[in-house]
Design a protein around this motif. Structure first.
Motif, short mmCIF file in Angstrom:
data_model
loop_
_atom_site.label_atom_id
_atom_site.label_comp_id
_atom_site.label_asym_id
_atom_site.label_seq_id
_atom_site.Cartn_x
_atom_site.Cartn_y
_atom_site.Cartn_z
N GLN A 6 38.88 46.28 37.69
CA GLN A 6 39.58 45.03 38.01
C GLN A 6 38.91 43.84 37.30
O GLN A 6 39.59 43.00 36.72
N GLU A 7 37.60 43.80 37.32
CA GLU A 7 36.87 42.72 36.65
C GLU A 7 37.12 42.74 35.14
O GLU A 7 37.38 41.69 34.53
N ARG A 10 40.69 41.55 34.42
CA ARG A 10 40.84 40.10 34.59
C ARG A 10 40.19 39.32 33.45
O ARG A 10 40.68 38.26 33.07
N SER A 15 47.49 41.65 33.59
CA SER A 15 47.95 42.08 34.90
C SER A 15 47.74 43.59 35.00
O SER A 15 47.42 44.25 34.00
#
Length: 65
Positions: A6-7, A10, A15
């Motif tokens: 996720q990091e 981002r 997305s």
């Protein structure tokens, strides 16, 4: 399996759907990976690491504390 997917996603400004498109998987697969509910196959783990320019061990931690 713990990961920093996720990091990394981002940081790229992507997305979950964007990442899924790059990996040819569903957005639901990306979501499950990020939440630790799904462990990727070896080919997928290598594809993820390669996409972010990292070693597999820098993305996935097989032995979380």
């Amino acid at each position: 399996m713990k990961n920093c997917l996720q990091e990394l996603r981002r940081q790229k400004g992507w997305s979950q759907a964007d990442l899924a498109s790059h990996l040819n998987v569903s957005r639901q697969t990306v979501n499950a990976l990020e939440r630790g509910r799904y462990d990727p196959s070896l080919p997928l783990a290598f594809a993820i690491a390669r996409l972010f320019g990292r070693a597999v061990e820098q993305v996935f931690d097989p032995d979380p504390e």
